[in-house]
Structure formats: structure tokens, C-alpha cells
Design an enzyme around this catalytic site. Structure first.
Site, short mmCIF file in Angstrom:
data_model
loop_
_atom_site.label_atom_id
_atom_site.label_comp_id
_atom_site.label_asym_id
_atom_site.label_seq_id
_atom_site.Cartn_x
_atom_site.Cartn_y
_atom_site.Cartn_z
N CYS A 58 56.26 40.23 42.10
CA CYS A 58 56.24 39.67 43.45
C CYS A 58 56.20 40.79 44.49
O CYS A 58 57.23 41.33 44.88
CB CYS A 58 57.49 38.82 43.69
SG CYS A 58 57.70 37.53 42.47
N GLY B 107 48.88 42.04 52.03
CA GLY B 107 48.81 42.25 50.60
C GLY B 107 48.85 43.72 50.28
O GLY B 107 49.87 44.29 49.89
N SER B 108 47.72 44.35 50.51
CA SER B 108 47.59 45.74 50.06
C SER B 108 48.41 46.73 50.90
O SER B 108 48.68 47.84 50.45
CB SER B 108 46.12 46.13 50.07
OG SER B 108 45.43 45.36 49.11
N THR C 4 51.06 35.39 40.35
CA THR C 4 50.59 34.88 39.05
C THR C 4 51.75 34.41 38.20
O THR C 4 52.76 35.12 38.08
CB THR C 4 49.82 36.00 38.33
OG1 THR C 4 48.71 36.36 39.14
CG2 THR C 4 49.31 35.53 36.96
N ARG D 83 15.04 30.68 25.63
CA ARG D 83 14.32 29.89 26.62
C ARG D 83 12.87 30.38 26.72
O ARG D 83 12.63 31.58 26.85
CB ARG D 83 15.02 30.08 27.98
CG ARG D 83 14.27 29.55 29.15
CD ARG D 83 14.37 28.05 29.22
NE ARG D 83 13.68 27.55 30.40
CZ ARG D 83 13.49 26.26 30.62
NH1 ARG D 83 13.94 25.36 29.78
NH2 ARG D 83 12.87 25.87 31.72
N GLN E 159 8.78 40.77 31.93
CA GLN E 159 9.38 42.01 32.44
C GLN E 159 10.46 41.74 33.50
O GLN E 159 11.45 42.46 33.59
CB GLN E 159 8.29 42.91 33.00
CG GLN E 159 8.71 44.36 32.99
CD GLN E 159 7.57 45.28 33.37
OE1 GLN E 159 6.80 44.98 34.28
NE2 GLN E 159 7.48 46.39 32.69
N GLY F 274 18.74 30.28 35.50
CA GLY F 274 18.06 29.40 36.44
C GLY F 274 18.93 28.20 36.78
O GLY F 274 20.14 28.33 36.93
N GLU G 239 45.27 42.93 42.75
CA GLU G 239 45.85 44.24 42.40
C GLU G 239 45.17 45.38 43.15
O GLU G 239 44.73 46.36 42.57
CB GLU G 239 45.83 44.44 40.87
CG GLU G 239 46.80 43.49 40.21
CD GLU G 239 47.32 43.97 38.89
OE1 GLU G 239 47.46 45.19 38.70
OE2 GLU G 239 47.63 43.11 38.05
N GLY G 240 45.12 45.21 44.47
CA GLY G 240 44.49 46.22 45.33
C GLY G 240 43.03 45.87 45.51
O GLY G 240 42.23 46.04 44.60
#
Lengths: 265, 382, 328
Positions: free
Chosen positions: B124, B131-132, B158, B268, B279, B339, B363-364
Site C-alpha cells: 500500500c 502515485g509515483s 492489488t 489464415r 510481405q 484483422g 509500479e512507476g
């Protein structure tokens, strides 16, 4: 109870198959070898029996070339086997399941055991010969396609079901038997991470090929030889069925399967 | 001497993680994503197999893996589901401050239960207002006798709704800025601790995320990690350790996207041949492969440095930043190769893009990572 | 030079198996005109079954009418086989690769000191005269050619691989071999009890497989696939989309991470044909694909294709199969 489980490394399910330059066998270059399929079920069965019968021990045995053969033994140790024996063979591919059976039989002759478990067949050569041949060589009864195996300790007897065409049979056999297991009837466990680490440091008993070869004498010679390895040719595309109603499509398809393809059951 | 070969032990760990990911995570990934379900059964199984608490030394019953071992495992898990991987890894993040800052007695007391049975812990740090910029956090810790009283709110935490232990960063005096930040461990049962509703996220939907509120929560002095004011350093050293695994999560996502795209391109057909023979598609696959390989090398290198006692701040920031940006590009291209199908939830690639986005943020954020990278880089230039 | 071949017949519930007649077909495929083909039957129904066995083209049939061999154990059966092979002076023993046949082959080979090859789909001779055999390996993903480097060999032939010879009017004698080779040999086998599975054939061994894929849309709709399979006597398979979605257990999965199958007929319903699925079934002899997308890759590996709504086609196909096969 002393349980021996015989395993062998097979190419991982995702291996892209390719013939070796001579065209005689699978190209081992870059193949990832694993303990897989029936053998995994066999190890699981051995561990379930061990857990249900306190005081039991499980020993994994494998015959083949280093290092992949040692690796599947370590995989068995990580899953919970108590010991492992590596019967070394110099060839890149073990040439013959009968030779493997003779090598293991020569080794087991000196050990005491109550049960040998094997996979019904291996996922590569699918020979399914090893268990029966081993049983014959050590003069023990054998069964294949074994599922739901239990042990009655008081009667020293194994009971199990056996997969056959169209169903299953119930069967039983007294101790000192060789049983070849059906795949995927049990849900093989995954090795725990700490046990994987422990298995790296475990000692594997190694028997040099020279020792085994000496014991086998002339029977140490392979009786079959792989001379070809072919991949199927690609198909050219389907014959598409024209129809106005689903019934017409069904009728046309059934007729083609009967008359042209001749595979209608 | 440079040696990129993995040991047999590392290969077995990798295979074990791959097997777990395929058999336990992948079959549930789409359903958990769709329903935002927290698959506790998967996390319990991960714990049973020793895939949680990877960083806890074996002295306390953990797996005690090197960081390189950890990132090998994390990549495999994240290939199957990044959200579940984040929840599995959250314990490493939450327990790292204990590994860094706790006394031997605290370590034994706090870590052993995590290795003896299944428990989740939450880290925490982040707050609604920032945040950062960790130095500016506002959760207060006031000393009251032999305890501290915590007041404040943490967000985007989390596993918070399911955790039994929280490592909390609070300030004893906001005027001290980062020198006032202090680390604590708080059990779920503490009076005054509550968690908010499970957030409805864009991706990582198998992971649970919520706020954690502290209202007059009394924390004994025994549950303070290190001294007053050590918290900022503990938090930064924690993030130095866990940043590289975040790069590995991004790498796993990118590897999955590359795998799906390659398989689909071979299968496909347009204009009478597999699209892999056009290509336009080959160029995409080539770029995606480069991004994946470069990410892997950066992640492995950062982990290796840290395992060899270097701080690795620059390298781990580069690994996290590069791999997460790469994951976004690779997932984006995978959808393009699929697609219209790629845009459909029936196919697995659009989830990868949503999952990849978080790796640029948490996390940063990658902006912070770039500030760190520039600062470290310019140190050398001065 | 006359070679002697012993073909082992298998009796189930009093009837000779069709695959045992195929084993005679395999023996005839490799035998020269002067070679002598003999048969072996064991169990109480041996004598009754011997005319049908002989009619496939055997010079004689040896019978061991031991009641204990009604459902022989591998242990007991292998002894009867080796005794008969020795008595006949055979160089080659051929049996059907059924579950029981595969089980006994290794025992016979070890006891008889012979080479053994299972899963045989073609038999020929190499330039030097050695037996040369084809057999599918890796779940049918490849074919291996094997040569026998021993004077004696046991071959288990794959069911459906060889045609059963048309019956001929045969006056082949049925000879009686003594019993006493039964399980009382060491009395370790305590008994059998038959428990009919009834759930259709095993996916790995089935001659016909019907598989459903994502196109089936929901777990409940999978009953359509199962009804078609029942009408065909087929095993039921599924693509990974189905098992991933939990519509059917993983044991149904055909493909790279599931089972590899090589049936005579494979019917793919609502399966687009991802590579991971194709590798598990592409070696099937005949493939039928039913899919709403005409571009689906499955049509490139299929022999017969129907583009359409499976929810209309499959029930119609089930009705037609039932009508033709005379199933009510």
C-alpha cells in the site's frame, strides 16, 4: 510396498517432427524431451499408491542416453519418487523396446519389488511392448490399459479396471506384477517448485552400459532397426458438396462415404 | 564473460511454470477477464506449488529464488494471463519491504505464515492524490504510546479485498517529505481498516484492485519496519527489486501476442496463400520478434545485475519501460494481423492489448521510469 | 523355402473379431505362394470359430479349448501362443493390435526370443529379404519404417489397416492343442469381471471420430455432436476452444495439447482448423468438415466439405446415417 515405475523421455508434444538427414528416424536436433503422457500417469499412480500405503517407496527407472534420460528421472524425483536409477545406453535413440525391457529386467532381477508400473505405450514410438516383455523376463503377470488401481494390503492384491475396446474390464492380480497404465485417467500432479530444486541435488544411481551389456550378452543386440521416417504429404483440399437442403447435403455425403471413400461404418 | 544459457534447474522451473500456466491459468483466462472474476482456486494452487512468495528465502519456507529465476517464471505465467500473474506476484511486492526492512524476529513472525498456508498480502503505497510522487504521500502515522495511529487512504491496491496483511507507507510528519515516510505491517483484522469496492478495470481483470482506508488504525510499534523515516528507502529498494518482474509480465504478454499472431498468419489465407507469405505481414512479425527478443535480453540483464549485488536502477527501469512499451506495440500489431477477428472478444489478442496497457502505468509509470533513466544516464555524463 | 506364419485369432463373447480376419489379410500380404499360414484360437469357443477363421485363407487352425482361456490373461495367452508357434515351427506370429493383442505381443516376443513390431499398417520385404514394416508413430503424425533384424518376429497389425480376405470355401483342418497352459501356471491371476463401458469407443482407438468446435457455440448444443457420433458408432472429440470454454472435459481434446487420432473417418463440425487442432487429426484416412465459413482452414485438409449451418446440417446427417444404418 516397493514400487518401481519405468519411464522414458519423449519429445515434447509441440515438437515439430522432422526426419534426420539419413531419413531413418526422428531428427533429435533441437527436440525438447519430457516426461509425458502415459509415463506421467504411471508416476502419478505410483505416488497415489505410495500415499495410500504408508511405508511404501517409489523408485523411478529409465533406460536411454544421457542427459535426457537423467532429466526425466529428475522430473520423477521432483514429483515425489524416493529414488532413481539411470540405466545408461549409448545410442541417440533406444533402438528397440525389447532391448529396453531386457536391460531393465537384468537390473530388476537384483532388486526386491512388489509392483512395476509403466505407461501403456510411449508417446513417440507407441510400441506398447515394454511392459509385457519386461513381465515375461521377470516371470510376473502383466496387464495393459490399467486404470483406477488400488492395493489391498491384507490380501497383497491389486485391483483395477482395464481399458478394452468398447468398455472396461475389472481385474485383479496378486503382488509382484507389471501393470501398464492407460493415459489421462488420473490427473497427474505438477511438481512443487521447492521439490524441483531439491531434485536437482538428488543422487541418481547410474548403471553403465558396459555393465548392462555384460549381463545381457548376445541379447543386448537390437532385434529391429528403424530405417525410415516419413511425414504425411499435405492434402490438396476438400471436395465441396453442393446442396439445396440440409437433407440433400446429408444424403450426398453419406453416399460419397459409402461409394467413393468406402469408410462409412 | 557473457553466458546466456540457462541451467537445467532454470529450465525445469520455466517448464513447470509453463505447465501451470497452460493447465491452470490459460483455460480460465477468458472467463475471468469477461466476468472480472478473481480465481482464488488458481492462486491457491500457485501457492501449493510454490509459485507464490518466490522472493522469500528458504529459511522462512519460501522459494528463495534469484531474480533471474523469478523473471523466467513470471514470463511463462504472464503468457497465459497477465492479470492472474499480477495477483500471484503481489505477495512478492508486499513482502519485499519485510525482507528489506524487518528485524530477524519480525521476519520470522511475519513471513512464516505466508509459507505455511495460503495468504495474500498487499503493498500500500499509492494514494488518490499521487502515485509515483511517493515523497508526497499523506497517510498519517501518529505515535500514541507503544503504537501508531494510521489515518488515510490508499488506492489501486492489488489483492486488497482478499489480503490478510498490508504493508503500508505513511508519514509521521508531512513536512519531512520523504524523510518522514515510515513502513508498517497491518493485519486485515485491525480495527479501522477497510477496503473499497473491487475496481472495474480495462485489463488485468482476473486481479482484484481496491482502495484501502485507515481510520484510526492502531499499529503496535513492533509492526513498524525499520526506524521512523526509513520508509521511503524501503519502498524504493522494494521497487528496485520488483520493477524487473513487471518487465517480465510485459514480456510474457508480448510473447503471447507474437505466438498467436504467428500461428494465425500461417493459418489464415488471403489471395490464395497464407497471410504469413505476404510481405506486409512478415514485416510486422519481424518487428514484433525484435521487440520481444530485445525485451527479454533487457529483463534478463537487469535481473542478472541485481542478482550480482548491483542496484540495477538504470537497467531495471530500462527493462520495465522498454518491455511494457514493446508489449503495447506487439499486442497492437497482433490485433492488426488478426484483422476483424482480433477486435472480437472470442479471440485472445484484444485482451493482451488491454493487459499490456497497465504495464506502462503501474509500479512507476513509464514517465517516471524515463525520468529515472535520464537521471541515472546523466549522472555518468556529468 | 517355405516360411510358416502363425495368425492369432481373438474371440470375444464367443465371436471371432473382424480384426483377426484382417490379421490373416496381413499375413497373406507378406506371405509367398509357398508359405504356410496357420491359425491359433483359444478358449471354449475356439472350435466353433475355427471355420470362419480358416475361411480367410488359413491352411489349418489349432485350437486350445481350455475354458480358462475364455478371456485369457496376457500371461496365459502368451504361453499358448509360444507353444503353438513352437509346435508349428513358425517364423512369424501375426495378431490383431487390439487392446489384448498389444498387451500380449511383448510377452510373446520376450518368451519366444523374437523381434516385435506393433501398429503395423503395411508389410513388405527389404532388398535383403528382411521384413520391412510401416507403422504410424507420434499419434499418426509420422510413419516409421522398421526392419526386423532377428530370425523370428511378432507383428501386431493395426485394426482397419488390412482388408479382411473374402471368405473362401475352406477344408482347413481344426487341430486340437492341449490345454494346461492356463492361469493355473502359477495361479496369480485371480479373475475377471466384465464391466461394459457403453460410453462409445475410446477416442484414441476409434475407427470413426466426430469432433465439435467453437461453432457449436454452447455446452448444451454439444449433444448434436454426440447424437451424430452415436449414429456412426463414433468416439466424440473436441477442439481446444471447446475444452477451454469448459463445454467438455480436456479428455475430449484432439490436437497438439490433446490426443492425436488416426481414425478411418474424422468428422470435424464447427472446427475452423487451427494448426494446434490439425496436427492431432490430419493423419485420419478420410476427413469431413462441416463449417459455416468457406474460408476455414479445415477445408484444406478435408476430403469432403459442407459449407453451411451446422445446426441444420448435423441433425439431417444424423437422421440420414440412422436411416442408412437401420437404426431406429
Amino acid at each position: 510396498m516397493e514400487i518401481v515405475v519405468c519411464i522414458k523421455p519423449v519429445p515434447d508434444a509441440e515438437t515439430r517432427l522432422r526426419a534426420n538427414p539419413a531419413g531413418t528416424a526422428l531428427d533429435g536436433e533441437g527436440v525438447k524431451w519430457a516426461l509425458a503422457g502415459y509415463d506421467e500417469s504411471a508416476v502419478e499412480q505410483a505416488l497415489l499408491l505410495k500415499e495410500a500405503n504408508p511405508g511404501s517407496r517409489v523408485r523411478a527407472v529409465s533406460f536411454g542416453p544421457a542427459p535426457r534420460t537423467e532429466e526425466v528421472l529428475r522430473a520423477a524425483l521432483a514429483l515425489g519418487a524416493d529414488g532413481a536409477t539411470f540405466l545408461e545406453h549409448p545410442a541417440e535413440v533406444v533402438p528397440d523396446p525389447l532391448l529396453a525391457a531386457r536391460a531393465v529386467a537384468a537390473h530388476l532381477g537384483r532388486a526386491t519389488w512388489d509392483l512395476v508400473l509403466v505407461g501403456k505405450q510411449a508417446g513417440d514410438d507407441e510400441a506398447g511392448l515394454f511392459g509385457g516383455a519386461l513381465a515375461e523376463l521377470v516371470d510376473a503377470p502383466s496387464f495393459g490399459g490399467v486404470m483406477a488401481l488400488t492395493y489391498d494390503a491384507s490380501a497383497r492384491r491389486f485391483t483395477f479396471r482395464r481399458s478394452v475396446e468398447g468398455g472396461a474390464e475389472a481385474a485383479e492380480v496378486p503382488g509382484r506384477a507389471v501393470l501398464a497404465l492407460q493415459q489421462a485417467w488420473n490427473d497427474p500432479r505438477t511438481a512443487k517448485l521447492p521439490n524441483i530444486l531439491k531434485s536437482r541435488r538428488a543422487t541418481i544411481d547410474k548403471v553403465a552400459w558396459a555393465t548392462t551389456a555384460g549381463a545381457l550378452g548376445p541379447l543386448g543386440t537390437p532385434t529391429t532397426q528403424s530405417v525410415g521416417f516419413r511425414l504425411p504429404a499435405p492434402r490438396s483440399g476438400a471436395k465441396m458438396i453442393d446442396y439445396r437442403t440440409p437433407e440433400e447435403a446429408a444424403e450426398k455425403l453419406v453416399r460419397l462415404l459409402q461409394e467413393e471413400a468406402k469408410v462409412f461404418p | 564473460m557473457v553466458d546466456f544459457s540457462l541451467t537445467e534447474e532454470q529450465t525445469s522451473l520455466q517448464e513447470m511454470a509453463r505447465k501451470f500456466a497452460r493447465s491452470e491459468m490459460l483455460p480460465r483466462a477468458a472467463e475471468c477477464d469477461k466476468n472480472s472474476r478473481f480465481p482464488e482456486e488458481v492462486y491457491r494452487k500457485a501457492w501449493e506449488l510454490g509459485l507464490m512468495n518466490l522472493n522469500v528465502p528458504s529459511d522462512f519456507g519460501g522459494s528463495g529464488l534469484s531474480l533471474l529465476d523469478q523473471v523466467l517464471i513470471v514470463e511463462e505465467l504472464a503468457r497465459a494471463c497477465a492479470g492472474m500473474t499480477t495477483s500471484i506476484l503481489a505477495n512478492c511486492l508486499a513482502l519485499e519491504p519485510i525482507l528489506i526492512g524487518a528485524s530477524p524476529e519480525q521476519k520470522q513472525r511475519l513471513l512464516a505464515p505466508f509459507c505455511a498456508s495460503f495468504h495474500l498480502a498487499s503493498f500500500c503505497l499509492t494514494e488518490p492524490a499521487g502515485g509515483s510522487d511517493a515523497g508526497a504521500l499523506t497517510t498519517r502515522a501518529r505515535r500514541d504510546g507503544d503504537a501508531y495511529v494510521l489515518d488515510g487512504e490508499k488506492c489501486f491496491i492489488t489483492n486488497a479485498p482478499h489480503a490478510s496483511l498490508y504493508t503500508v507507507f505513511a508519514t509521521v510528519d508531512p513536512a519531512l517529505r520523504h524523510r518522514g515516510i515510515t513502513a508498517f505491517v497491518v493485519p486485515r483484522s485491525a480495527e479501522g481498516l477497510s477496503t473499497g469496492k473491487d475496481e472495474d478495470k480495462m485489463g488485468h481483470r482476473a486481479s482484484a484492485t481496491s482502495t484501502v482506508r485507515f481510520e484510526g488504525v492502531r499499529v503496535p510499534v513492533d509492526d513498524r519496519l525499520g526506524a521512523e523515516g526509513d520508509g521511503f528507502s524501503i519502498a524504493m529498494r522494494t521497487l528496485d527489486q520488483t520493477r524487473t518482474p513487471i518487465g517480465a509480465i510485459a514480456l510474457g504478454i508480448a510473447q503471447a501476442a507474437l505466438g498467436y499472431a504467428g500461428e494465425y498468419a500461417l493459418q489464415r489465407h488471403t489471395f490464395g496463400k497464407p497471410i504469413a507469405e505476404h510481405q506486409a505481414i512478415q514485416l510486422k512479425i519481424a518487428d514484433m520478434a525484435q521487440a520481444v527478443h530485445a525485451s527479454r535480453l533487457l529483463v534478463w540483464h537487469a535481473a542478472w545485475l541485481i542478482d550480482h549485488g548491483r542496484k540495477g536502477t538504470l537497467e531495471s527501469s530500462i527493462a520495465k519501460c522498454f518491455a511494457s512499451d514493446a508489449a503495447m506495440r506487439v499486442a497492437d500489431e497482433a490485433i492488426q494481423i488478426f484483422g476483424g477477428y482480433g477486435y472480437m472478444r472470442d479471440y485472445p489478442v484484444e485482451k493482451l492489448l488491454r493487459d499490456a496497457k497497465l504495464t506502462q502505468i503501474y509500479e512507476g509509470s513509464n514517465e517516471i521510469q524515463r525520468i529515472v533513466i535520464a537521471r541515472e544516464q546523466l549522472k555518468g555524463a556529468a | 523355402m517355405t516360411a510358416r506364419v502363425l495368425v492369432i485369432g481373438e474371440i470375444r463373447d464367443g465371436h471371432l473379431l473382424a480384426s483377426s480376419l484382417e490379421a490373416v489379410g496381413a499375413a497373406r500380404a507378406c506371405a509367398g505362394p509357398s508359405d504356410r499360414l496357420e491359425g491359433l484360437l483359444v478358449g471354449p469357443a475356439a472350435a466353433a470359430a475355427s471355420p470362419a477363421f480358416a475361411a480367410a485363407g488359413l491352411a489349418s487352425v489349432a485350437c486350445v479349448a481350455d475354458a480358462a482361456l475364455e478371456r485369457p490373461t496376457p500371461w496365459a495367452w502368451s504361453r499358448a501362443i509360444v507353444a503353438a508357434a513352437t509346435a508349428a515351427g513358425a517364423e512369424l506370429v501375426i495378431l490383431a493390435g487390439t487392446a489384448a493383442g498389444r498387451d500380449v505381443a511383448g510377452r510373446v516376443a520376450a518368451r519366444w526370443e523374437a523381434a516385435a513390431v506393433t501398429g503395423v499398417t503395411a508389410i513388405g520385404r527389404a532388398p535383403g529379404g528382411r521384413l520391412r514394416l510401416s507403422r504410424p508413430v507420434f499419434g499418426g503424425r509420422a510413419t516409421q519404417e522398421v526392419e526386423v533384424a532377428a530370425p523370428r518376429a511378432v507383428l501386431a497389425v493395426r485394426p482397419h489397416a488390412f482388408p479382411a480376405p473374402a471368405p473362401t470355401a475352406s477344408a482347413a483342418p481344426a487341430t486340437e492343442l492341449p490345454g494346461g497352459t492356463g492361469p493355473e501356471g502359477d495361479g496369480r491371476i485371480l479373475g475377471f469381471e466384465h464391466v461394459e463401458g457403453g460410453a462409445g469407443p475410446d477416442l484414441g482407438d476409434a475407427a470413426v471420430v466426430v469432433s465439435g468446435g467453437r461453432g457449436v457455440r454452447a455446452a448444451d448444443n454439444f449433444s448434436l455432436i454426440e447424437e451424430l457420433a452415436r449414429s456412426l458408432g463414433a468416439a466424440v472429440g473436441a477442439s481446444r476452444a471447446v475444452t477451454d470454454a469448459g463445454w467438455r472435459p480436456v479428455s475430449y481434446q484432439v490436437g497438439q495439447t490433446g490426443k492425436s487420432v488416426t481414425p478411418q473417418l474424422y468428422v470435424a463440425v464447427g472446427i475452423s482448423g487451427a494448426i494446434q487442432h490439425l496436427v492431432g487429426m490430419v493423419s485420419s484416412r478420410v476427413i469431413v468438415a462441416i463449417n459455416s465459413d468457406a474460408q476455414a482452414p479445415i477445408f484444406r485438409v478435408a476430403d469432403y466439405g459442407i459449407v453451411g449451418d451446422l445446426f441444420a446440417i448435423v441433425p439431417a446427417l444424423t437422421r440420414e446415417v440412422r436411416r442408412v444404418r437401420g437404426i431406429a
